[in-house]
Scaffold this motif. Structure first.
Motif, mmCIF file in Angstrom:
data_model
loop_
_atom_site.group_PDB
_atom_site.id
_atom_site.type_symbol
_atom_site.label_atom_id
_atom_site.label_comp_id
_atom_site.label_asym_id
_atom_site.label_seq_id
_atom_site.Cartn_x
_atom_site.Cartn_y
_atom_site.Cartn_z
ATOM 1 N N ILE A 1 95.877 23.931 -54.957
ATOM 2 C CA ILE A 1 95.633 25.165 -55.715
ATOM 3 C C ILE A 1 96.972 25.754 -56.134
ATOM 4 O O ILE A 1 97.900 25.877 -55.323
ATOM 5 C CB ILE A 1 94.840 26.174 -54.870
ATOM 6 N N HIS A 2 97.065 26.133 -57.410
ATOM 7 C CA HIS A 2 98.332 26.603 -57.961
ATOM 8 C C HIS A 2 98.100 27.853 -58.799
ATOM 9 O O HIS A 2 97.173 27.908 -59.607
ATOM 10 C CB HIS A 2 98.939 25.507 -58.838
ATOM 11 N N GLY A 3 98.895 28.864 -58.578
ATOM 12 C CA GLY A 3 98.781 30.081 -59.366
ATOM 13 C C GLY A 3 99.628 31.191 -58.777
ATOM 14 O O GLY A 3 99.897 31.222 -57.568
ATOM 15 N N GLU A 4 100.044 32.116 -59.632
ATOM 16 C CA GLU A 4 100.913 33.201 -59.183
ATOM 17 C C GLU A 4 100.211 34.125 -58.196
ATOM 18 O O GLU A 4 100.847 34.738 -57.333
ATOM 19 C CB GLU A 4 101.410 34.001 -60.395
ATOM 20 N N LEU A 5 98.884 34.234 -58.299
ATOM 21 C CA LEU A 5 98.131 35.094 -57.383
ATOM 22 C C LEU A 5 98.408 34.739 -55.922
ATOM 23 O O LEU A 5 98.451 35.609 -55.056
ATOM 24 C CB LEU A 5 96.627 34.967 -57.640
ATOM 25 N N PHE A 6 98.613 33.450 -55.672
ATOM 26 C CA PHE A 6 98.711 32.989 -54.287
ATOM 27 C C PHE A 6 100.117 33.099 -53.720
ATOM 28 O O PHE A 6 100.384 32.644 -52.613
ATOM 29 C CB PHE A 6 98.162 31.564 -54.187
ATOM 30 N N SER A 7 101.011 33.720 -54.489
ATOM 31 C CA SER A 7 102.310 34.078 -53.929
ATOM 32 C C SER A 7 102.167 35.284 -52.996
ATOM 33 O O SER A 7 103.073 35.591 -52.221
ATOM 34 C CB SER A 7 103.315 34.390 -55.044
ATOM 35 N N GLU A 8 101.023 35.975 -53.087
ATOM 36 C CA GLU A 8 100.714 37.085 -52.182
ATOM 37 C C GLU A 8 100.002 36.531 -50.949
ATOM 38 O O GLU A 8 98.900 35.984 -51.035
ATOM 39 C CB GLU A 8 99.837 38.116 -52.896
ATOM 40 N N LYS A 9 100.642 36.681 -49.775
ATOM 41 C CA LYS A 9 100.146 36.046 -48.557
ATOM 42 C C LYS A 9 98.734 36.490 -48.184
ATOM 43 O O LYS A 9 97.921 35.681 -47.718
ATOM 44 C CB LYS A 9 101.094 36.322 -47.393
ATOM 45 N N GLN A 10 98.407 37.769 -48.376
ATOM 46 C CA GLN A 10 97.076 38.236 -47.994
ATOM 47 C C GLN A 10 95.985 37.550 -48.814
ATOM 48 O O GLN A 10 94.920 37.215 -48.291
ATOM 49 C CB GLN A 10 96.981 39.752 -48.172
ATOM 50 N N ILE B 1 92.953 21.450 -48.052
ATOM 51 C CA ILE B 1 93.333 22.456 -49.039
ATOM 52 C C ILE B 1 94.841 22.697 -48.944
ATOM 53 O O ILE B 1 95.369 22.980 -47.875
ATOM 54 C CB ILE B 1 92.577 23.784 -48.823
ATOM 55 N N GLU B 2 95.527 22.575 -50.069
ATOM 56 C CA GLU B 2 96.973 22.784 -50.102
ATOM 57 C C GLU B 2 97.311 23.771 -51.219
ATOM 58 O O GLU B 2 96.806 23.642 -52.333
ATOM 59 C CB GLU B 2 97.668 21.446 -50.351
ATOM 60 N N ILE B 3 98.138 24.746 -50.931
ATOM 61 C CA ILE B 3 98.591 25.704 -51.937
ATOM 62 C C ILE B 3 99.975 25.274 -52.418
ATOM 63 O O ILE B 3 100.902 25.137 -51.620
ATOM 64 C CB ILE B 3 98.649 27.146 -51.381
ATOM 65 N N LYS B 4 100.102 25.027 -53.709
ATOM 66 C CA LYS B 4 101.400 24.640 -54.257
ATOM 67 C C LYS B 4 102.178 25.899 -54.611
ATOM 68 O O LYS B 4 101.658 26.782 -55.304
ATOM 69 C CB LYS B 4 101.218 23.772 -55.506
ATOM 70 N N ASN B 5 103.403 25.995 -54.131
ATOM 71 C CA ASN B 5 104.229 27.164 -54.404
ATOM 72 C C ASN B 5 104.380 27.375 -55.906
ATOM 73 O O ASN B 5 104.711 26.446 -56.640
ATOM 74 C CB ASN B 5 105.613 27.015 -53.756
ATOM 75 N N TYR B 6 104.142 28.611 -56.335
ATOM 76 C CA TYR B 6 104.202 28.922 -57.764
ATOM 77 C C TYR B 6 105.636 29.131 -58.224
ATOM 78 O O TYR B 6 106.440 29.766 -57.550
ATOM 79 C CB TYR B 6 103.391 30.177 -58.074
ATOM 80 N N SER B 7 105.941 28.587 -59.392
ATOM 81 C CA SER B 7 107.214 28.848 -60.056
ATOM 82 C C SER B 7 106.984 28.698 -61.550
ATOM 83 O O SER B 7 106.204 27.840 -61.987
ATOM 84 C CB SER B 7 108.300 27.871 -59.591
ATOM 85 N N ALA B 8 107.669 29.510 -62.337
ATOM 86 C CA ALA B 8 107.512 29.442 -63.793
ATOM 87 C C ALA B 8 108.024 28.127 -64.371
ATOM 88 O O ALA B 8 107.697 27.781 -65.509
ATOM 89 C CB ALA B 8 108.247 30.614 -64.449
ATOM 90 N N ILE B 9 108.776 27.368 -63.598
ATOM 91 C CA ILE B 9 109.327 26.107 -64.101
ATOM 92 C C ILE B 9 108.417 24.919 -63.783
ATOM 93 O O ILE B 9 108.641 23.803 -64.286
ATOM 94 C CB ILE B 9 110.750 25.864 -63.524
ATOM 95 N N ASN B 10 107.373 25.116 -62.976
ATOM 96 C CA ASN B 10 106.535 23.998 -62.527
ATOM 97 C C ASN B 10 105.935 23.199 -63.681
ATOM 98 O O ASN B 10 105.909 21.965 -63.662
ATOM 99 C CB ASN B 10 105.412 24.496 -61.612
ATOM 100 N N GLY B 11 105.414 23.906 -64.690
ATOM 101 C CA GLY B 11 104.784 23.214 -65.809
ATOM 102 C C GLY B 11 105.767 22.385 -66.611
ATOM 103 O O GLY B 11 105.461 21.263 -67.046
ATOM 104 N N ALA B 12 106.974 22.924 -66.823
ATOM 105 C CA ALA B 12 108.002 22.182 -67.558
ATOM 106 C C ALA B 12 108.448 20.947 -66.775
ATOM 107 O O ALA B 12 108.653 19.866 -67.349
ATOM 108 C CB ALA B 12 109.192 23.091 -67.850
#
Length: 395
Positions: free
Chosen positions: A337-346, A370-381
């Motif tokens: 799972i990847h997304g900026e929302l999940f940078s919030e631990k709660q 289930i694995e959360i991929k750390n979000y970064s704006a460079i991931n897509g590039a």
């Protein structure tokens, strides 16, 4: 040295197994691919000469204490370089990687919400790409990968999407001024392919990658191949109905997942909260509704804004319902799972809690990891550049 078509196919197969399962010995490669040990040795020898792979040393094994030692093989870094770009409503991201996805250069241009139509235009994208190519010219990049917020329309050389933001993004001008191969692909498909090649746990056979951003999409690797690559509807989880009497989606249906969990709809609902609530923290964090971003909304969430908490917890609830359903429809050992929302631990803990409560229909069924991929704006590039590696070295 010129090689035959059959030799090229075998070489690609060997490179692919080293990328996804390596480091491996010659005999391990032979057993995994079904290619004879003699042929593996010949092809590996050529790949070492071409500096595509290298020997990393002897493999220590308790079961093989005598006889010929296994020599481990891995992909060599700095063999070749590739440019990756991601187009997003929030940013344009550019990067340069080597064939092992080591990052050498990057540039990110963010959207300015204060301008009436935003500053991220088609002309800016082309200008900045040429500038980035010039900046990276000493690396002699081999090709360019572009991760799209939709699908590539081959006939019109444009982005196939319902989002009007991308109406003027036609790539004919770009392709006429670039002398390198250019590859286009949906951004989540790019991230999925990149995860298969450069993921660290060598679980490449069956997994699903779920991206939650301005839009929502899911992409799967099944038996080591991208599933449903030629069907643009496969993966559009944002339009799965999770609440039949819910809000009207732009697709015409009611209660689509994206009306609850996509960033664009979370921002829309937060803007309504900004307009109507005198007690929301959003008014302290942003000067007006146009400046509400996911970052601002997450700040309000941390401060305990009840309205924002309700919006985000509903988003997590309906997303979890969808992910649990996906686990019963897709044969996947792992879900990323990847997304900026999940940078919030709660929020991360909340979705994990929902998914843990999924009722197993069969007591013997192994749960999907289930694995959360750390979000970064460079991931897509990065993944778009990884697409180049797949196209040029493994196709």
């Amino acid at each position: 040295m010129k090689i035959t078509k059959r030799q090229k196919e075998l070489q690609t197969k060997i490179l692919d197994i080293i990328y996804t399962k390596g480091p491996l010995s010659r005999i391990d490669i032979s057993q995994a691919t079904g290619i004879t040990p003699a042929t593996v040795s010949d092809i590996v020898g050529n790949l070492i000469v071409e500096q595509l792979i290298h020997e990393t040393g002897e493999i220590v094994s308790d079961t093989n204490k005598s006889g010929r030692k296994k020599i481990s093989l891995d992909i060599s870094p700095n063999h070749s370089f590739y440019i990756g770009v991601e187009l997003s409503e929030k940013f344009f991201a550019y990067c340069l990687i080597d064939n092992k996805q080591n990052l050498f250069e990057k540039k990110i241009l963010t959207n300015d919400p204060s301008t009436p139509e935003g500053n991220l235009t088609a002309s800016l994208f082309v200008t900045e790409l040429h500038s980035f190519l010039l900046h990276c010219s000493n690396y002699h990049p081999q090709s360019i990968g572009i991760a799209l917020p939709g699908h590539f329309d081959e006939e019109n050389q444009s982005i196939l999407t319902n989002n009007s933001f991308w109406t003027n993004f036609n790539f004919k001008q770009l392709l006429s001024t670039i002398n390198l191969p250019v590859y286009f692909k949906n951004n989540v498909h790019c991230m999925t392919l990149s995860e298969r090649l450069f993921g660290h746990d060598s679980t490449d056979n069956n997994f699903t990658f779920v991206h939650v951003g301005r839009g929502m999409f899911c992409s799967s690797i099944y038996q080591s191949n991208l599933y449903g690559d030629n069907n643009n509807l496969v993966g559009e989880i944002g339009h799965i109905v999770v609440h039949p009497d819910g809000e009207l989606c732009e697709c015409g249906k009611r209660g689509c997942l994206q009306t609850y969990a996509s960033e664009s709809w979370i921002i829309k609902k937060s803007q309504i909260l900004f307009d109507k609530s005198d007690s929301t923290y959003l008014r302290q964090l942003a000067t007006d509704r146009a400046h509400l971003t996911i970052e601002v909304i997450l700040q309000a969430y941390k401060l305990g804004d009840e309205g924002v908490i309700n919006i985000l917890h509903n988003a997590i609830k309906y997303l979890s319902i969808t992910l649990n359903n996906l686990s019963m429809m897709i044969d996947a050992d792992k879900m990323i799972i990847h997304g900026e929302l999940f940078s919030e631990k709660q929020l991360l803990d909340l979705i994990k809690d929902y998914l843990e409560k999924n009722i197993a229909l069969l007591a013997t069924k192994k749960k999907t990891l289930i694995e959360i991929k750390n979000y970064s704006a460079i991931n897509g590039a990065l993944s778009a550049a990884g697409l180049c590696v797949a196209k040029q070295l493994l196709s």
